[in-house]
Design a protein around this motif. Sequence first.
Motif, PDB file in Angstrom:
ATOM      1  N   TYR A  79       0.827  -1.207   0.000  1.00 49.56           N
ATOM      2  CA  TYR A  79       0.000   0.000   0.000  1.00 49.56           C
ATOM      3  C   TYR A  79       0.861   1.258   0.000  1.00 49.56           C
ATOM      4  O   TYR A  79       0.512   2.258  -0.650  1.00 49.56           O
ATOM      5  CB  TYR A  79      -0.936  -0.009   1.211  1.00 49.56           C
ATOM      6  N   ARG A  80       1.996   1.234   0.707  1.00 47.44           N
ATOM      7  CA  ARG A  80       2.892   2.392   0.685  1.00 47.44           C
ATOM      8  C   ARG A  80       3.475   2.601  -0.708  1.00 47.44           C
ATOM      9  O   ARG A  80       3.623   3.735  -1.172  1.00 47.44           O
ATOM     10  CB  ARG A  80       4.005   2.214   1.715  1.00 47.44           C
ATOM     11  N   GLN A 259       8.959   0.860 -12.151  1.00 47.08           N
ATOM     12  CA  GLN A 259       9.502   1.603 -11.017  1.00 47.08           C
ATOM     13  C   GLN A 259       8.951   3.017 -10.974  1.00 47.08           C
ATOM     14  O   GLN A 259       8.756   3.587  -9.911  1.00 47.08           O
ATOM     15  CB  GLN A 259      11.034   1.632 -11.122  1.00 47.08           C
ATOM     16  N   GLY A 260       8.694   3.631 -12.125  1.00 44.49           N
ATOM     17  CA  GLY A 260       8.194   4.999 -12.137  1.00 44.49           C
ATOM     18  C   GLY A 260       6.722   5.121 -11.824  1.00 44.49           C
ATOM     19  O   GLY A 260       6.195   6.229 -11.784  1.00 44.49           O
ATOM     20  N   GLN A 261       6.051   4.012 -11.615  1.00 39.61           N
ATOM     21  CA  GLN A 261       4.609   4.045 -11.360  1.00 39.61           C
ATOM     22  C   GLN A 261       4.282   3.857  -9.890  1.00 39.61           C
ATOM     23  O   GLN A 261       3.123   3.695  -9.529  1.00 39.61           O
ATOM     24  CB  GLN A 261       3.929   2.952 -12.198  1.00 39.61           C
ATOM     25  N   THR A 262       5.266   3.826  -9.020  1.00 41.28           N
ATOM     26  CA  THR A 262       5.057   3.703  -7.585  1.00 41.28           C
ATOM     27  C   THR A 262       5.683   4.887  -6.876  1.00 41.28           C
ATOM     28  O   THR A 262       6.241   5.786  -7.496  1.00 41.28           O
ATOM     29  CB  THR A 262       5.657   2.393  -7.052  1.00 41.28           C
ATOM     30  N   SER A 263       5.581   4.884  -5.544  1.00 41.89           N
ATOM     31  CA  SER A 263       5.976   6.058  -4.774  1.00 41.89           C
ATOM     32  C   SER A 263       7.474   6.303  -4.810  1.00 41.89           C
ATOM     33  O   SER A 263       7.919   7.432  -4.969  1.00 41.89           O
ATOM     34  CB  SER A 263       5.510   5.883  -3.326  1.00 41.89           C
ATOM     35  N   ASP A 264       8.260   5.283  -4.641  1.00 45.12           N
ATOM     36  CA  ASP A 264       9.711   5.433  -4.567  1.00 45.12           C
ATOM     37  C   ASP A 264      10.351   4.674  -5.722  1.00 45.12           C
ATOM     38  O   ASP A 264      10.490   3.454  -5.669  1.00 45.12           O
ATOM     39  CB  ASP A 264      10.227   4.904  -3.229  1.00 45.12           C
ATOM     40  N   PRO A 265      10.769   5.373  -6.802  1.00 44.94           N
ATOM     41  CA  PRO A 265      11.311   4.667  -7.962  1.00 44.94           C
ATOM     42  C   PRO A 265      12.577   3.891  -7.655  1.00 44.94           C
ATOM     43  O   PRO A 265      12.881   2.911  -8.333  1.00 44.94           O
ATOM     44  CB  PRO A 265      11.583   5.799  -8.965  1.00 44.94           C
ATOM     45  N   ALA A 266      13.329   4.330  -6.627  1.00 43.84           N
ATOM     46  CA  ALA A 266      14.597   3.669  -6.333  1.00 43.84           C
ATOM     47  C   ALA A 266      14.433   2.445  -5.452  1.00 43.84           C
ATOM     48  O   ALA A 266      15.326   1.611  -5.370  1.00 43.84           O
ATOM     49  CB  ALA A 266      15.557   4.662  -5.661  1.00 43.84           C
ATOM     50  N   ALA A 267      13.319   2.331  -4.772  1.00 44.96           N
ATOM     51  CA  ALA A 267      13.113   1.231  -3.831  1.00 44.96           C
ATOM     52  C   ALA A 267      12.686  -0.026  -4.576  1.00 44.96           C
ATOM     53  O   ALA A 267      12.091   0.022  -5.653  1.00 44.96           O
ATOM     54  CB  ALA A 267      12.070   1.601  -2.788  1.00 44.96           C
ATOM     55  N   ALA A 268      12.998  -1.157  -3.959  1.00 43.01           N
ATOM     56  CA  ALA A 268      12.592  -2.442  -4.532  1.00 43.01           C
ATOM     57  C   ALA A 268      11.091  -2.616  -4.356  1.00 43.01           C
ATOM     58  O   ALA A 268      10.539  -2.353  -3.277  1.00 43.01           O
ATOM     59  CB  ALA A 268      13.348  -3.579  -3.850  1.00 43.01           C
ATOM     60  N   LEU A 269      10.422  -3.061  -5.403  1.00 47.86           N
ATOM     61  CA  LEU A 269       8.976  -3.232  -5.363  1.00 47.86           C
ATOM     62  C   LEU A 269       8.608  -4.525  -4.644  1.00 47.86           C
ATOM     63  O   LEU A 269       9.338  -5.517  -4.728  1.00 47.86           O
ATOM     64  CB  LEU A 269       8.405  -3.260  -6.775  1.00 47.86           C
ATOM     65  N   PRO A 270       7.476  -4.537  -3.947  1.00 50.61           N
ATOM     66  CA  PRO A 270       6.953  -5.803  -3.411  1.00 50.61           C
ATOM     67  C   PRO A 270       6.607  -6.740  -4.561  1.00 50.61           C
ATOM     68  O   PRO A 270       6.576  -6.334  -5.725  1.00 50.61           O
ATOM     69  CB  PRO A 270       5.701  -5.361  -2.634  1.00 50.61           C
ATOM     70  N   PRO A 271       6.331  -8.011  -4.251  1.00 47.05           N
ATOM     71  CA  PRO A 271       5.961  -8.952  -5.318  1.00 47.05           C
ATOM     72  C   PRO A 271       4.751  -8.473  -6.107  1.00 47.05           C
ATOM     73  O   PRO A 271       3.873  -7.778  -5.581  1.00 47.05           O
ATOM     74  CB  PRO A 271       5.658 -10.246  -4.553  1.00 47.05           C
ATOM     75  N   GLN A 276      -0.912  -6.454  -6.993  1.00 48.09           N
ATOM     76  CA  GLN A 276      -2.212  -6.673  -7.631  1.00 48.09           C
ATOM     77  C   GLN A 276      -3.318  -6.843  -6.587  1.00 48.09           C
ATOM     78  O   GLN A 276      -4.427  -6.316  -6.748  1.00 48.09           O
ATOM     79  CB  GLN A 276      -2.136  -7.898  -8.539  1.00 48.09           C
ATOM     80  N   ALA A 277      -3.024  -7.574  -5.513  1.00 49.90           N
ATOM     81  CA  ALA A 277      -4.018  -7.751  -4.452  1.00 49.90           C
ATOM     82  C   ALA A 277      -4.318  -6.422  -3.772  1.00 49.90           C
ATOM     83  O   ALA A 277      -5.476  -6.131  -3.429  1.00 49.90           O
ATOM     84  CB  ALA A 277      -3.513  -8.769  -3.430  1.00 49.90           C
ATOM     85  N   ALA A 278      -3.309  -5.580  -3.577  1.00 48.24           N
ATOM     86  CA  ALA A 278      -3.530  -4.279  -2.952  1.00 48.24           C
ATOM     87  C   ALA A 278      -4.383  -3.384  -3.840  1.00 48.24           C
ATOM     88  O   ALA A 278      -5.250  -2.642  -3.348  1.00 48.24           O
ATOM     89  CB  ALA A 278      -2.185  -3.619  -2.650  1.00 48.24           C
ATOM     90  N   ILE A 279      -4.158  -3.430  -5.161  1.00 53.12           N
ATOM     91  CA  ILE A 279      -4.996  -2.646  -6.078  1.00 53.12           C
ATOM     92  C   ILE A 279      -6.445  -3.124  -6.011  1.00 53.12           C
ATOM     93  O   ILE A 279      -7.385  -2.312  -6.019  1.00 53.12           O
ATOM     94  CB  ILE A 279      -4.454  -2.757  -7.510  1.00 53.12           C
ATOM     95  N   LEU A 280      -6.657  -4.431  -5.914  1.00 56.50           N
ATOM     96  CA  LEU A 280      -8.021  -4.961  -5.796  1.00 56.50           C
ATOM     97  C   LEU A 280      -8.703  -4.445  -4.533  1.00 56.50           C
ATOM     98  O   LEU A 280      -9.870  -4.036  -4.561  1.00 56.50           O
ATOM     99  CB  LEU A 280      -7.984  -6.491  -5.785  1.00 56.50           C
ATOM    100  N   ILE A 281      -7.986  -4.454  -3.408  1.00 52.18           N
ATOM    101  CA  ILE A 281      -8.574  -3.972  -2.154  1.00 52.18           C
ATOM    102  C   ILE A 281      -8.891  -2.487  -2.251  1.00 52.18           C
ATOM    103  O   ILE A 281      -9.966  -2.032  -1.825  1.00 52.18           O
ATOM    104  CB  ILE A 281      -7.619  -4.255  -0.977  1.00 52.18           C
TER     105      ILE A 281
END
Length: 309
Positions: A79-80, A259-271, A276-281
């Motif tokens: 979610y972050r 990477q550019g579609q989330t909050s921190d482009p430099a951070a490693a993305l969750p699985p 996808q589950a977070a977007i559904l919620i």
Amino acid sequence: MTTPTPGRRRPARTYSAIPGQAPGTPVWRAAKSLILLVCLALVAVPFLAVLSTSLADAGQINATGGFVLWPDHPTLASYRALLGGGLVSRAMLVSVGITVVGTAVSLVASIGLAYGLSRRESFGHRPILLLLVLSLLFVPGVIPSYLLVKQLGLIDSYWALILPTAVNAFNVIVLRSFFTGLPTELIDAARIDGASEWRILTRIVMPLSKAAIAVIGLFYAVSYWNAFFNALVYINQSAKWPLQLVLQTYVVNNAALGQGQTSDPAAALPPTVALQAAILILSILPIIVVFPFLQRHMTKGLMIGAVKG
């Protein structure tokens, strides 16, 4: 052949889904409880799996190879990553804005049109009502609709997601049915007192129609919130996508979030499964929050036009 005794009613027959068991017996109650539990499990278990997966850490998701039924170490990393200023957070703001503005526009237009059609003395109410009913039978195709929106200069505009679906004929007919059933004595008395049609609508008709308006407003809000096809056709810039189009792109089509579609482009993305589950919620959370406040109006509003015995 025996004839029934005058003055006595025959006992009503009872029918049971379980052979040899009448409704009200312990076996019947146990069977109903079992059926309800099965239906509840069919709804709750998938929802719990999606919610748990969105809260699970990368290690547990990788160990299970997919969905998680219960997170061992809950985390809000997904979610972050989505809500910190990337594509999903912008899409959620777009969806909220379209839903709020679109529902307001639709309610104003539908209430005004339904009230005019409910007054038999209004000008041209029969031809307009006929056109409204015909619009339920003959739906315009995608190409004529696209050409009309393009001629109006609404391509890549948020109004392209609101104006083409601003008035739903079925909702207008339901509101008209409710307005027609209101006591005419109240409206006639208001007219005798010198009230204008606008005052009658806002001070008499609408307060008496809160249940119907709440249900129709919920219908419009859910329709705007869940709509993605108009955005797919009319919106070219991904920055203007609503949340449901993001959901369709990254969950249904299984596209990977960059990477550019989330909050921190430099951070490693969750699985990807967790994202996808977070977007559904996130896509169903607003409706779940709003629905309990309108639930008390649902029963009365949905019974509009029903056959009553």
